[in-house]
Design an enzyme around this catalytic site. Structure first.
Site, short mmCIF file in Angstrom:
data_model
loop_
_atom_site.label_atom_id
_atom_site.label_comp_id
_atom_site.label_asym_id
_atom_site.label_seq_id
_atom_site.Cartn_x
_atom_site.Cartn_y
_atom_site.Cartn_z
N VAL A 51 79.28 37.67 -84.15
CA VAL A 51 80.35 37.32 -85.08
C VAL A 51 81.52 38.30 -84.95
CG1 VAL A 51 80.98 37.03 -87.51
CG2 VAL A 51 78.74 36.26 -86.69
N LYS A 95 70.56 32.22 -99.50
CA LYS A 95 71.74 31.38 -99.70
C LYS A 95 71.63 30.61 -101.02
CE LYS A 95 72.40 31.07 -94.73
NZ LYS A 95 72.02 30.30 -93.51
#
Lengths: 430, 430
Positions: free
Chosen positions: A17, A207
């Site tokens: 990332v 999440k």
């Protein structure tokens, strides 16, 4: 409007990332400048292995001393893409203390210590943005906390882990077993060498905790999330699902109780009808369904992982945080004012699909039905099939409290005529 | 943190959307207060018919003098849900001049005069938010202008009109013709008595102009949008589409040219493959596909119209604008810095599905194929069928400039052996 002093960005982590974030900051520099109203400059990159060649990154910016970087005092925004709890947590709080705002993609940390980090951001008048922490590139945090800020969210139902969706999709479309599908996911790079965090639902649970907190304006910790992995889903389960007009997905489900006084958050495999929009989410894609009072049913779909998609989310946050700094403002912060209790899994109201191996003799169905009735669980459909003294019984229930369903199954196991419980799966999305 | 002076909101229009905005402001007052950081108070409601009973709205707040309301000077936010160009435009600019920020759901006005309104907002240091102007409750403006602010959007492909999607879905699933499906849509309240704005694509074109402007950071006016309605789509077209593994949708398509130096925006019916996520968008739902460099393919799905869904979007904006006012800041404004030219429809690169009625004699295919070749349009597939001296020819092309495809069709019409062009439809989403 344009000021010339650039905003300085410190990048913590330069893996899949981070390297994409650095690349886009360089290749899209003019666009970022125009959209922010000032140039942004990569002022330092903290890495573990400084000797590694990083294309497009000035070696002079690279350091192994992340702490010194966030303490420099001239950093406007710290982008944290290291992951994990430490040293990320200490680096983020240190960043706030030294005047920086923070953009993070760290779901584990946000799920565990979100409240403390948000408090630190507020204390120092800085922003903490983390769109990339949930469902990669899919705009989800911002829609939930801003677009739906005038609405009341009742339910979030989503596929938030691409690895497990790839495996389940493969099992569904090819008839493969779990291990075979996992092996293919590993070979193609969709699953890590140790897939535990994905297949046991830890990743999805983090999440779910973040989503539930934002959706219901309350505090939901990782420990509050009920979690079942998908390693025991079999080809036979998919066959059962097809007979029901369903497929199987690993779902993260956050719900407000019917009375509005509590919330639940859970991750487990479940059957969902083929005509539900989540049923057609293929491969490693993610999708999240949101149900609210006024907006009704919304769905957000896209790539849930990967360097470039996650970097897209990080950079969207970076632009927002930079704009806030230029305007002398901060964005919407943490919102946990409802302080709703998180109920245990037993309080969740759902449906079950249960396959039993039973003795093939008269009265078995009556015995089984009595057990359901005794636990207050209403049966929707029963299907019997049998040969050679063995029979199977598939029971689909109406909606009932999960505790009642669990109690029913426990009692069924005690019956002499029940040889075994072949599978139990919740049915959602109806 | 909490201040006690309430933020004052003036509501212009109290129809289907406005009454829902007022209702939610009342029923969710405590939530709005907590999320904004201060109470919001409905300070006035401008209507045309003051005598109408409006449940839950204090009659003392109702006025027919909208101009006086926006000029009061104590209004923090004006919510404009009147629609149309005037008096909405003058009221909004007057609101800015008197210190208010504006939340609008007015797609027609934004598409026509967005630039001037944004300029007025900037001049007076106020916000102009309009999430509700495109695709009702679906968070789309905010994700495009904020979440994707660090990415490069290349394409927006969407179903942005629920009326036409209801009609096309009905034709697809029941085999009904256009008029029959329209009649049902009218009877069920999905189509207005005069459905022109929907079925001729004017509504979708306004949304395409707004979306293209935001997606590409450039100025796209309503006149720049190529527009074809869907009144000539037939049951035969759906049959052809099915043979192609496609369905037909009225699409709004905004694209950046391959060289990145120009953009296009268009609305027309098109075939899309059944496995495309937009193909399964049913009834009056809307969905918008966004393709960007880093994020890849994203989709946003939900109810595109209706009082409560549109009110949800309005209230999300209201919360954001109120937060901005409390923080002494403004949100991200208009961004048209790329100043890309909008190319005409002829420059769009797409595929065609063409059904021809031709004479059933040798050499016809060769003639037809020659016409395609002369115009530089490459043929993907041809299917011939015929009986009794009449034959039909279905040609599907490869991607080519729309001008070349139009030229091809014009030339085909000149051929003696071509009795007629039964239908022409673009093929998208592949």
């Amino acid at each position: 409007m344009m000021r010339t002093r650039p905003l300085k960005v410190a990048l913590l982590g330069c893996g899949v990332v981070g390297s994409e974030v650095a690349r886009i900051m360089t290749t899209h520099a003019d666009d970022l400048t125009a959209r922010i109203g000032a140039p942004v400059e990569l002022a330092g990159v903290a890495v573990r292995r400084p000797s590694k060649v990083r294309e497009g990154i000035d070696p002079a910016l690279v350091t192994t001393d992340a702490t010194a970087l966030v303490k420099r005092g001239d950093i406007d925004v710290v982008v944290e893409v290291i992951g994990g709890i430490e040293p990320a947590r200490t680096l983020i709080t240190t960043a706030f203390e030294h005047g920086a705002s923070v953009v993070s993609a760290n779901k584990a940390l946000l799920a565990q210590d979100g409240a403390a980090l948000h408090a630190a951001a507020v204390e120092h008048g800085r922003d903490l943005y983390y769109e990339a922490a949930v469902a990669g590139a899919i705009p989800l945090i911002r829609p939930l906390r801003e677009s739906l800020a005038g609405d009341k969210v009742n339910r979030v139902l989503g596929i938030v882990n691409g690895t497990t969706n790839f495996i389940l999709d493969k099992m569904d479309t090819t008839g493969a077993g779990y291990q075979e599908a996992l092996d293919e996911a590993t070979a193609l790079g969709y699953a890590e060498a140790d897939p535990t965090a994905d297949v046991e639902g830890f990743d999805a649970a983090a999440k779910a905790a973040i989503l539930a907190g934002i959706a219901f304006h309350t505090r939901v910790r990782l420990d509050d999330v009920y979690r079942e992995g998908m390693t025991e889903v079999t080809a036979a389960d998919f066959k059962s699902a097809k007979e029901m007009g369903c497929t199987i997905k690993l779902l993260a489900i956050c719900e407000r109780a019917a009375d509005g006084e509590s919330v639940t958050a859970r991750v487990h495999p479940a059957m969902i009808p083929l005509d539900h929009p989540l049923a057609s989410v293929r491969g490693a894609y993610n999708a999240v369904f949101v149900e609210s009072d006024a907006a009704g049913q919304l769905m957000f779909y896209g790539p849930g992982a990967g360097g470039a998609p996650t970097a897209s989310a990080v950079l969207g946050d970076l632009v927002a945080v930079c704009r806030n700094r230029l305007g002398g403002a901060t964005g919407p912060g943490d919102s946990a004012y409802t302080q709703l209790p998180v109920s245990p899994m037993g309080d969740v109201v759902t449906r079950y699909h249960i396959s039993l191996d039973v003795a093939d003799k008269p009265g078995v169905l009556a015995q089984v039905a009595t057990v359901f009735a005794e636990h207050g669980v209403s049966i929707d459909t029963v299907r019997q099939s049998g040969k050679d003294g063995e029979a199977s019984l598939v029971v689909v229930t109406h909606r009932a409290a999960d505790a009642a369903l669990t109690g029913t199954v426990d009692a069924l196991r005690q019956l002499d005529t029940v040889r075994g419980v072949a599978s139990i799966m919740r049915v959602e999305g109806e």
